[in-house]
Design a protein around this motif. Sequence first.
Motif, PDB file in Angstrom:
ATOM      1  N   ALA A 169      -6.571   5.880  22.816  1.00 49.09           N
ATOM      2  CA  ALA A 169      -5.283   5.205  22.968  1.00 49.09           C
ATOM      3  C   ALA A 169      -4.242   5.826  22.051  1.00 49.09           C
ATOM      4  O   ALA A 169      -4.570   6.415  21.019  1.00 49.09           O
ATOM      5  N   ASP A 170      -2.989   5.670  22.436  1.00 48.03           N
ATOM      6  CA  ASP A 170      -1.889   6.181  21.614  1.00 48.03           C
ATOM      7  C   ASP A 170      -1.666   5.218  20.450  1.00 48.03           C
ATOM      8  O   ASP A 170      -1.162   4.106  20.630  1.00 48.03           O
ATOM      9  N   CYS A 171      -2.068   5.631  19.253  1.00 49.63           N
ATOM     10  CA  CYS A 171      -1.940   4.804  18.065  1.00 49.63           C
ATOM     11  C   CYS A 171      -1.896   5.736  16.857  1.00 49.63           C
ATOM     12  O   CYS A 171      -2.148   6.944  16.978  1.00 49.63           O
ATOM     13  N   PRO A 172      -1.563   5.235  15.672  1.00 48.23           N
ATOM     14  CA  PRO A 172      -1.451   6.130  14.505  1.00 48.23           C
ATOM     15  C   PRO A 172      -2.728   6.907  14.213  1.00 48.23           C
ATOM     16  O   PRO A 172      -2.669   8.078  13.827  1.00 48.23           O
ATOM     17  N   GLN A 173      -3.894   6.274  14.394  1.00 50.94           N
ATOM     18  CA  GLN A 173      -5.146   6.962  14.126  1.00 50.94           C
ATOM     19  C   GLN A 173      -5.315   8.179  15.038  1.00 50.94           C
ATOM     20  O   GLN A 173      -5.689   9.274  14.597  1.00 50.94           O
ATOM     21  N   THR A 174      -5.024   7.968  16.314  1.00 50.87           N
ATOM     22  CA  THR A 174      -5.167   9.058  17.284  1.00 50.87           C
ATOM     23  C   THR A 174      -4.189  10.182  16.988  1.00 50.87           C
ATOM     24  O   THR A 174      -4.548  11.368  17.020  1.00 50.87           O
TER      25      THR A 174
ATOM     26  N   SER B 294     -10.200   4.006  19.791  1.00 52.85           N
ATOM     27  CA  SER B 294      -9.593   4.724  18.670  1.00 52.85           C
ATOM     28  C   SER B 294     -10.642   5.028  17.615  1.00 52.85           C
ATOM     29  O   SER B 294     -11.712   4.402  17.577  1.00 52.85           O
ATOM     30  N   VAL B 295     -10.310   5.970  16.755  1.00 47.28           N
ATOM     31  CA  VAL B 295     -11.173   6.320  15.624  1.00 47.28           C
ATOM     32  C   VAL B 295     -10.902   5.321  14.505  1.00 47.28           C
ATOM     33  O   VAL B 295      -9.766   5.179  14.053  1.00 47.28           O
ATOM     34  N   SER B 296     -11.937   4.627  14.047  1.00 48.92           N
ATOM     35  CA  SER B 296     -11.759   3.637  12.990  1.00 48.92           C
ATOM     36  C   SER B 296     -12.287   4.111  11.645  1.00 48.92           C
ATOM     37  O   SER B 296     -11.984   3.517  10.615  1.00 48.92           O
TER      38      SER B 296
ATOM     39  N   ARG C  51      -3.590  24.055  -3.095  1.00 48.53           N
ATOM     40  CA  ARG C  51      -4.598  23.110  -2.628  1.00 48.53           C
ATOM     41  C   ARG C  51      -4.018  21.694  -2.599  1.00 48.53           C
ATOM     42  O   ARG C  51      -4.343  20.856  -3.423  1.00 48.53           O
ATOM     43  N   PRO C  52      -3.149  21.453  -1.633  1.00 46.50           N
ATOM     44  CA  PRO C  52      -2.461  20.162  -1.606  1.00 46.50           C
ATOM     45  C   PRO C  52      -3.330  19.028  -1.064  1.00 46.50           C
ATOM     46  O   PRO C  52      -4.264  19.235  -0.296  1.00 46.50           O
ATOM     47  N   GLU C  53      -2.973  17.835  -1.473  1.00 50.84           N
ATOM     48  CA  GLU C  53      -3.510  16.610  -0.888  1.00 50.84           C
ATOM     49  C   GLU C  53      -2.427  16.026   0.008  1.00 50.84           C
ATOM     50  O   GLU C  53      -1.242  16.038  -0.351  1.00 50.84           O
ATOM     51  N   PHE C  54      -2.809  15.508   1.170  1.00 52.84           N
ATOM     52  CA  PHE C  54      -1.826  14.976   2.106  1.00 52.84           C
ATOM     53  C   PHE C  54      -2.415  13.780   2.839  1.00 52.84           C
ATOM     54  O   PHE C  54      -3.640  13.667   2.982  1.00 52.84           O
ATOM     55  N   TYR C  55      -1.539  12.888   3.303  1.00 47.85           N
ATOM     56  CA  TYR C  55      -2.018  11.633   3.866  1.00 47.85           C
ATOM     57  C   TYR C  55      -0.980  11.033   4.814  1.00 47.85           C
ATOM     58  O   TYR C  55       0.188  11.444   4.836  1.00 47.85           O
ATOM     59  N   VAL C  56      -1.416  10.038   5.577  1.00 46.60           N
ATOM     60  CA  VAL C  56      -0.510   9.207   6.357  1.00 46.60           C
ATOM     61  C   VAL C  56      -1.104   7.809   6.393  1.00 46.60           C
ATOM     62  O   VAL C  56      -2.325   7.632   6.454  1.00 46.60           O
ATOM     63  N   ARG C  57      -0.243   6.809   6.299  1.00 43.83           N
ATOM     64  CA  ARG C  57      -0.673   5.416   6.304  1.00 43.83           C
ATOM     65  C   ARG C  57      -0.089   4.695   7.517  1.00 43.83           C
ATOM     66  O   ARG C  57       0.932   5.097   8.060  1.00 43.83           O
ATOM     67  N   TRP C  58      -0.742   3.600   7.917  1.00 44.18           N
ATOM     68  CA  TRP C  58      -0.267   2.797   9.044  1.00 44.18           C
ATOM     69  C   TRP C  58      -0.716   1.352   8.852  1.00 44.18           C
ATOM     70  O   TRP C  58      -1.578   1.057   8.014  1.00 44.18           O
ATOM     71  N   LYS C  59      -0.155   0.448   9.631  1.00 43.68           N
ATOM     72  CA  LYS C  59      -0.569  -0.946   9.595  1.00 43.68           C
ATOM     73  C   LYS C  59      -1.870  -1.115  10.366  1.00 43.68           C
ATOM     74  O   LYS C  59      -2.082  -0.462  11.387  1.00 43.68           O
TER      75      LYS C  59
ATOM     76  N   ASN D 282      -8.830  26.647   4.443  1.00 42.89           N
ATOM     77  CA  ASN D 282      -9.961  25.832   4.858  1.00 42.89           C
ATOM     78  C   ASN D 282      -9.649  24.351   4.656  1.00 42.89           C
ATOM     79  O   ASN D 282      -9.272  23.940   3.557  1.00 42.89           O
ATOM     80  N   PHE D 283      -9.781  23.592   5.736  1.00 42.43           N
ATOM     81  CA  PHE D 283      -9.597  22.140   5.697  1.00 42.43           C
ATOM     82  C   PHE D 283     -10.928  21.538   5.262  1.00 42.43           C
ATOM     83  O   PHE D 283     -11.892  21.553   6.005  1.00 42.43           O
ATOM     84  N   THR D 284     -10.971  21.002   4.038  1.00 49.14           N
ATOM     85  CA  THR D 284     -12.264  20.729   3.412  1.00 49.14           C
ATOM     86  C   THR D 284     -12.569  19.264   3.113  1.00 49.14           C
ATOM     87  O   THR D 284     -13.736  18.915   2.954  1.00 49.14           O
ATOM     88  N   VAL D 285     -11.571  18.403   3.003  1.00 50.87           N
ATOM     89  CA  VAL D 285     -11.825  17.007   2.658  1.00 50.87           C
ATOM     90  C   VAL D 285     -11.026  16.101   3.577  1.00 50.87           C
ATOM     91  O   VAL D 285      -9.839  16.346   3.820  1.00 50.87           O
ATOM     92  N   CYS D 286     -11.681  15.059   4.102  1.00 48.44           N
ATOM     93  CA  CYS D 286     -10.993  14.117   4.979  1.00 48.44           C
ATOM     94  C   CYS D 286     -11.673  12.757   4.863  1.00 48.44           C
ATOM     95  O   CYS D 286     -12.910  12.659   4.916  1.00 48.44           O
ATOM     96  N   HIS D 287     -10.874  11.706   4.708  1.00 50.01           N
ATOM     97  CA  HIS D 287     -11.417  10.347   4.619  1.00 50.01           C
ATOM     98  C   HIS D 287     -10.442   9.393   5.290  1.00 50.01           C
ATOM     99  O   HIS D 287      -9.282   9.282   4.885  1.00 50.01           O
ATOM    100  N   MET D 288     -10.912   8.707   6.352  1.00 45.39           N
ATOM    101  CA  MET D 288     -10.074   7.762   7.084  1.00 45.39           C
ATOM    102  C   MET D 288     -10.614   6.348   6.936  1.00 45.39           C
ATOM    103  O   MET D 288     -11.816   6.110   7.049  1.00 45.39           O
ATOM    104  N   THR D 289      -9.694   5.415   6.677  1.00 37.31           N
ATOM    105  CA  THR D 289     -10.011   3.986   6.687  1.00 37.31           C
ATOM    106  C   THR D 289      -9.224   3.342   7.827  1.00 37.31           C
ATOM    107  O   THR D 289      -8.635   4.039   8.665  1.00 37.31           O
ATOM    108  N   GLU D 290      -9.175   2.029   7.855  1.00 38.60           N
ATOM    109  CA  GLU D 290      -8.453   1.334   8.915  1.00 38.60           C
ATOM    110  C   GLU D 290      -6.943   1.433   8.758  1.00 38.60           C
ATOM    111  O   GLU D 290      -6.204   1.124   9.698  1.00 38.60           O
ATOM    112  N   THR D 291      -6.482   1.884   7.587  1.00 35.42           N
ATOM    113  CA  THR D 291      -5.037   1.915   7.353  1.00 35.42           C
ATOM    114  C   THR D 291      -4.493   3.257   6.866  1.00 35.42           C
ATOM    115  O   THR D 291      -3.287   3.379   6.666  1.00 35.42           O
ATOM    116  N   GLU D 292      -5.335   4.249   6.656  1.00 35.65           N
ATOM    117  CA  GLU D 292      -4.817   5.542   6.227  1.00 35.65           C
ATOM    118  C   GLU D 292      -5.837   6.644   6.453  1.00 35.65           C
ATOM    119  O   GLU D 292      -7.036   6.383   6.616  1.00 35.65           O
ATOM    120  N   ILE D 293      -5.331   7.874   6.454  1.00 36.37           N
ATOM    121  CA  ILE D 293      -6.195   9.041   6.408  1.00 36.37           C
ATOM    122  C   ILE D 293      -5.691   9.905   5.269  1.00 36.37           C
ATOM    123  O   ILE D 293      -4.485  10.144   5.126  1.00 36.37           O
TER     124      ILE D 293
END
Length: 466
Positions: A289-294, A200-202, A185-193, A329-340
């Motif tokens: 648009a092509d951006c880290p969020q997308t 885009s999804v904010s 049950r790993p946790e995984f993420y990606v960050r961006w400026k 099962n993909f069960t938890v997701c939380h996105m902010t303006e700088t990471e998911i």
Amino acid sequence: MQYFREHRKEILTDLDSLVRIPSVAADSGVPGMPYGREARMVLAEAEKIAGRLGFFTVIHDDACLTAEPAAGRDAKLCLLAHLDVVEAGEGWTKPPYELTEENGKIFGRGIVDNKGPAVMLLHAMKAAMEICPDLPYSPRIWLGTAEEIGSPDLKIYQKKTKLPPLCLTPDSLEPVVIGECAKHRPEFYVRWKQNSTVPSVSALEGGRVRNAVPGFARARVDGIDQKIAEDAAAQAQRQYGAGFTVEKTADGEGVDIRTVGRGAHIGWPEKGVNAQTALIGMLARLPLADCPQTRAVQALDRLFPHGDLTGRRLGLDLHDDTGRGSSVNFTVCHMTETEIRCKLDARGPLNASPANFQKIIDHALEAAGFQVVPSEMEPAHYTHETVPLVQTVKKVYEQYLGCPVTCRTSLGASYAYYIAGAVSTGPAFPGTDTRLHRTDEFMYISDLMRLGEIYTELILKLCDRD
């Protein structure tokens, strides 16, 4: 048994006192309440019940409770249950944190998972001691408060105290469960400026607990035409079977999208509709648009397409001799303006290993651009069907259910997972969907009382001489 007929009102009152405490466990880090204030409160309430029934009780590390007929006796049998619950969530038609009785059913969060069984264990031990006060061996009841977050309470207890040789927990989806799947049950993420690229999804918010299929999800998309979003939502609704609403944001800069699926216990994911994967699938088809969020949203859609419960897109193709494969099962997701930041729950068959299960999942996540928080896979738990404990439990269940019982392996996990030789059993009649981990969780009162009778019989049989 006469005991449960005579004590029905008392039993339901005891259960109501536990259900009224919203004991959702969390690692609080607070001295005296390691899994939160409510978890400690429910432990104290359970101690009051056990004390009133005449048992010797001890609270260990403010995390778990043991109850026995008397102090210092040689315990042969340990019966385990948990007093923590998953969050109630939205959409209840009954009050989640009080017991509601209606048409032979009782409703409330924790009724079946696992406060109802916990109360029945206490009353079963009371009934057994009234029938046979001179049992050669003592039963012990162990009640924890952190099973839903990985059972750290039990792990800590086992480091300090040896459990009795026989262990049972009434916390499974089938009458007799002798195997529980491997877990990764790993946790995984990606960050961006932070950026202002549109459309885009904010913001994106899905499930909150790792071990339940999320029934609700929401997102904000900036810079998108409302009609385009509505058309994509309508198409996704037809394809995925989830409900979508699209509304203009209060500032007029984008749209808010809400998705309603159907929550489900992780052991029965096919009974749910994952609102989180449905929403991500809808977002991935928008002209963004092509951006880290997308790129993050599109990667999640490729890895966890809505309806894929096997992990096929992650590269999993594993089955054991029983025919069971993987469940992801993909069960938890939380996105902010700088990471998911995300979590998944993967259950593997009995032959799952770090090489053929964990590494494949982690590699797929990393290849898609995510950072994976280091974690370890937990191997499958299995107790052979031929051992005397299993055979005794099987015979007693068949006696009270009035039908043959097949010993099974399960996607679900219980305290039995962490105890060699332990067995998990089902609280409800086979085939009954008690809606555990979902809204309007319930149990038939007849099933609850029968569970008490079953465990009274098991105590009398297992605590007698060999």
